[in-house]
Design an enzyme around this catalytic site. Structure first.
Site, PDB file in Angstrom:
ATOM      1  N   GLU A  33      39.268  40.751 -25.833  1.00  0.00           N
ATOM      2  CA  GLU A  33      40.339  40.003 -25.527  1.00  0.00           C
ATOM      3  C   GLU A  33      39.848  38.650 -25.326  1.00  0.00           C
ATOM      4  OE1 GLU A  33      43.164  41.901 -23.064  1.00  0.00           O
ATOM      5  OE2 GLU A  33      42.037  44.071 -23.306  1.00  0.00           O
ATOM      6  N   LYS A  57      40.038  35.116 -23.260  1.00  0.00           N
ATOM      7  CA  LYS A  57      39.971  34.955 -21.639  1.00  0.00           C
ATOM      8  C   LYS A  57      41.012  33.606 -21.613  1.00  0.00           C
ATOM      9  CE  LYS A  57      37.450  34.887 -17.494  1.00  0.00           C
ATOM     10  NZ  LYS A  57      38.054  33.594 -16.955  1.00  0.00           N
ATOM     11  N   ASP A 105      42.830  30.450 -20.202  1.00  0.00           N
ATOM     12  CA  ASP A 105      42.460  29.624 -19.255  1.00  0.00           C
ATOM     13  C   ASP A 105      43.430  28.970 -18.305  1.00  0.00           C
ATOM     14  OD1 ASP A 105      40.811  28.194 -17.150  1.00  0.00           O
ATOM     15  OD2 ASP A 105      40.310  26.511 -18.593  1.00  0.00           O
ATOM     16  N   TYR A 134      48.207  40.783 -20.356  1.00  0.00           N
ATOM     17  CA  TYR A 134      47.212  41.714 -20.736  1.00  0.00           C
ATOM     18  C   TYR A 134      46.904  42.971 -20.202  1.00  0.00           C
ATOM     19  CZ  TYR A 134      45.133  39.091 -16.788  1.00  0.00           C
ATOM     20  OH  TYR A 134      44.769  38.580 -15.544  1.00  0.00           O
ATOM     21  N   LYS A 179      31.283  34.455 -20.532  1.00  0.00           N
ATOM     22  CA  LYS A 179      31.802  33.024 -20.599  1.00  0.00           C
ATOM     23  C   LYS A 179      31.259  31.869 -21.700  1.00  0.00           C
ATOM     24  CE  LYS A 179      34.355  31.954 -17.600  1.00  0.00           C
ATOM     25  NZ  LYS A 179      34.327  31.554 -16.199  1.00  0.00           N
ATOM     26  N   CYS A 220      19.336  19.558  12.331  1.00  0.00           N
ATOM     27  CA  CYS A 220      20.959  19.839  11.918  1.00  0.00           C
ATOM     28  C   CYS A 220      21.569  18.443  11.935  1.00  0.00           C
ATOM     29  CB  CYS A 220      21.651  20.673  13.068  1.00  0.00           C
ATOM     30  SG  CYS A 220      23.499  20.766  12.850  1.00  0.00           S
ATOM     31  N   CYS A 276      24.304  18.385  15.327  1.00  0.00           N
ATOM     32  CA  CYS A 276      24.049  18.607  16.446  1.00  0.00           C
ATOM     33  C   CYS A 276      22.553  18.296  16.911  1.00  0.00           C
ATOM     34  CB  CYS A 276      24.175  19.936  17.325  1.00  0.00           C
ATOM     35  SG  CYS A 276      23.330  21.139  16.409  1.00  0.00           S
ATOM     36  N   CYS A 305      21.036  26.168  11.409  1.00  0.00           N
ATOM     37  CA  CYS A 305      20.969  25.876  12.510  1.00  0.00           C
ATOM     38  C   CYS A 305      21.433  26.973  13.702  1.00  0.00           C
ATOM     39  CB  CYS A 305      22.216  24.776  12.780  1.00  0.00           C
ATOM     40  SG  CYS A 305      22.417  24.124  14.276  1.00  0.00           S
ATOM     41  N   CYS A 340      27.077  23.404  18.269  1.00  0.00           N
ATOM     42  CA  CYS A 340      27.148  22.715  16.851  1.00  0.00           C
ATOM     43  C   CYS A 340      28.760  23.095  16.796  1.00  0.00           C
ATOM     44  CB  CYS A 340      26.084  23.625  16.016  1.00  0.00           C
ATOM     45  SG  CYS A 340      26.368  22.611  14.239  1.00  0.00           S
TER      46      CYS A 340
END
Length: 675
Positions: free
Chosen positions: A111, A113, A115, A222, A320, A414, A417, A432, A438
């Site tokens: 079928e 697809k 969008d 569908y 796809k 990091c 922090c 981190c 943090c």
């Protein structure tokens, strides 16, 4: 003819003309004559409100205003689809299908697809009663009023339809209609819409349904989802059974739905690839956009046998089409800190148009990916949308690189922090480990706790969480329950009403069931599905907190990694302290036990295989649970009973080889419960 009879006749006539025009594309009257009939009905309905019908053709013009779209739980979960991008992917999938079914006798439907924006529409007794967006698959936003304005969505079904069912499809904006909308916007001095998909999705969330009605939206269906096909199965009225996906599509057309006739029944991967190759070229001639092909096992009995993973049906695969690729310049790299402390590098790009949207940022995933691409600041890079959703850098135009460019050095500390980063053995990402101080980790954990799949706290969003933390009002999600209206009102963008809504939403979260609370705690590797399994197995937080790693690993589908993470979480004293605080304010830490019909199956495990004719798999699972038993997903030494339907395959052979499993027919299974 009475007034009521005249109204009913006009409604029936208009529905048929609407179906002829918008579904069959074969109008039998002029637009003017249709409008005159509609006007006559409107006048009669206005004079006789006692004959009101929520699904009258006159209501398609909209006009009802929706201030808030209610969140509604799907009756049947809306799963995602696994994606494939090559012949090899499809061959691997086909091998898994044949192995699980233990047969080469498998047909597939191919079928298109679409969008667009996914939608789930519920019908009761042939009447449209509810339409809900996909959301997170478990729940979505109710957009019934807007969906009713779409002419190709039937308000009243025709033919022999199931008494109660959901039907799924995509809301689309055909290219011609999209172009006309943009021409009007440009003429009015407004910016054009970027692409049909996003515009269709946005149209469903317009507050005034009259505005939605102005947009030339279409709905292509569908899939029919129901636990009981009997009204269109082999019932006493002899309406004919539905046994395949192709029959589902045919029946949907008979009921009045718009189902494009591009689907094809095939028997091999070569035929699937032939279909894919044809539509990869021919899609440019379609009146709407597609982004691939969906391949499904055609037999519904085989679909049922194959079942689902945690995220997707095993019996379906999306192929796809190759993603659009564009080039642009990498201007800088920034680093984001997630709630678990994981560091994600992000490429900041010179803005470029990709698949209808302007892209400014793309994921670089981790240090290994940066090194593999050898991507550098100032490089010309090629960007695609991964699965045509998330932009990613896929290559570098090294021939355009300027002399003297420097290799990218991954950060060592990091960015939030300044703690030194750690890379754990076997993991691709840096972390981190300063999770107590943090800020993004603190805020991220609370945002996860309030998210839709977790506590789903009304009146509280991610930005507000960040603001509350910044002002020192919360440092853990348990602190939410200490918040007072007078503390919130002085904050930026807050007023008395919004502050009260926030506090009320926090209070209401005390009724959220244990499995969602468990997910909300944010234990690493414990997603919504795993949280449900753990909650169901351990019943309450206390039993779970003292479970050993070995005990956890014995729970169905819980592996070493999850068991280690759960054990580590509860070994942290501060996590136990937070749980105790949540307990003290009334959070649900115990599963709500349903009263059993009997305990005749207590301590017994069951698995169902083959085509079941006396009950559905979901119904069988419910019967087992209602009588104290448990269903498991595979044949092993833990299995007590295998219930066998028609055309049973590999599971039956494996159970017979084990010699310890009791094999029952459907009738024997029902007798076991009745005894």
């Amino acid at each position: 003819m009475s007034i009521q009879e005249k109204i009913n006749q006009l409604r029936k006539e208009l529905r048929q003309h609407n179906y002829n025009y918008y579904v069959l594309d074969t109008p039998t009257i002029s637009d003017y004559d249709f409008d005159m009939l509609l006007k006559e009905l409107q006048e009669l309905e206005e004079k006789h409100p006692e004959f009101y019908d929520a699904n009258s053709p006159t209501l398609r013009v909209g006009g009802e205003v929706t201030k808030n779209f209610n969140t509604v739980e799907h009756r049947y979960r809306m799963y995602s689809l696994d994606n494939s991008y090559s012949k090899e992917d499809l061959l691997d999938w086909e091998k898994r299908i044949h192995k699980l079914l233990d047969t080469d006798d498998v047909q597939y439907t191919c079928e298109l697809k679409y969008d667009g924006a996914s939608i789930n529409i519920t019908y009761e007794n042939g009447q449209l009663v509810r339409a809900v967006t996909r959301g997170d698959g478990f729940q979505g936003d109710e957009v019934t009023t807007n969906i009713k304005t779409i002419k190709s969505v039937p308000l009243q079904l025709q033919g022999n339809y199931p008494k109660s069912f959901d039907i799924r499809g995509e809301i689309m904006l055909p290219l011609e209609g999209f172009q006309k909308m943009n021409e009007e916007r440009v003429a009015n001095g407004e910016d054009p819409y970027m692409n049909p998909r996003n515009t269709a999705s946005g149209s469903l969330k317009l507050h005034d349904s009259a505005e939605t009605a102005k947009r030339p939206l279409e709905c292509y269906l569908y899939s029919i989802v129901t636990n009981d096909f009997s009204p269109i199965g082999g019932d006493a009225e002899g309406r004919g059974g539905i046994e395949t996906q192709m029959q589902v599509l045919e029946k949907a057309r008979e009921f009045g739905f718009k189902v494009p006739k591009h689907s094809r029944l095939v028997g091999s991967i070569d035929e699937i690839l032939e279909y894919v190759a044809y539509w990869d070229v021919e899609r440019s001639n379609l009146p709407y956009e597609i982004d691939g092909v969906v391949i499904k096992v055609n037999s519904l009995a085989q679909q049922e046998e194959l079942g689902y993973t945690a995220k997707a049906p095993r019996w379906a695969m999306a192929y796809k089409f190759k993603a659009e690729r564009v080039s642009t310049v990498l201007e800088s790299i920034s680093y984001q800190v997630g709630r678990t402390g994981a560091i994600t590098p992000v490429a900041n790009l010179q803005p470029v148009l990709l698949a209808g949207t302007t892209v400014k940022r793309a994921s670089l995933h981790n240090a290994d990916q940066i090194a593999k691409l050898d991507v550098r600041i100032g490089d010309t890079v090629y960007v695609e949308k991964g699965g045509e959703i998330i932009p990613k850098i896929v290559a570098v135009a090294t021939e355009k690189r300027e002399e003297g460019s420097q290799s990218t050095q991954y950060i060592t500390h990091c960015p939030e922090c300044n703690s030194e980063l750690v890379r754990k053995e076997g993991e691709a990402q840096h972390y981190c480990v300063n999770d107590l101080e943090c800020p993004p980790q603190i805020v991220g954990r609370i945002q996860h706790y309030i998210s839709r799949k977790a506590l789903d706290i009304e009146g509280l969003g991610g930005e507000t969480v960040a603001l509350l933390h910044k002002e020192g009002l919360i440092t853990t999600y348990a602190d939410l329950y200490d918040l007072k209206v007078e503390q919130i009102v002085p904050l930026e963008r807050m007023a008395e009403k919004s502050a009260q809504n926030l506090v009320d939403g926090v209070e209401a979260s005390k009724q959220v069931p244990f499995e969602k609370v468990l997910f909300g705690l944010g234990i690493r590797f414990v997603g919504a599905t795993v949280a449900k399994k753990l909650a169901k197995h351990y019943k309450n937080i206390d039993t779970l907190m003292v479970a050993t790693q070995e005990d956890l690993e014995n729970v169905e589908e819980i592996g070493v990694k999850i068991a280690e993470s759960v054990r580590a979480f509860f070994d942290e004293e501060r996590n136990v302290a937070i749980i105790n605080k949540l307990r003290s304010v009334g959070i649900q830490f115990e599963i709500e036990e349903k009263e059993l019909a009997s305990n005749v199956l207590e301590g017994k495990t069951f698995l169902f295989t083959g085509k079941l004719t006396q009950f559905t798999r979901d119904g069988a699972k419910q019967m087992v649970e209602d009588n104290g038993g448990k269903t498991i997903s595979g044949v092993s030494s833990k299995l007590n009973y295998l219930v066998v339907g028609e055309k049973a395959g590999s599971k039956l052979k494996k159970a017979e080889a084990l010699g310890t499993v009791i094999i029952l027919s459907e009738t024997e299974f029902l007798s076991l419960i009745n005894e």
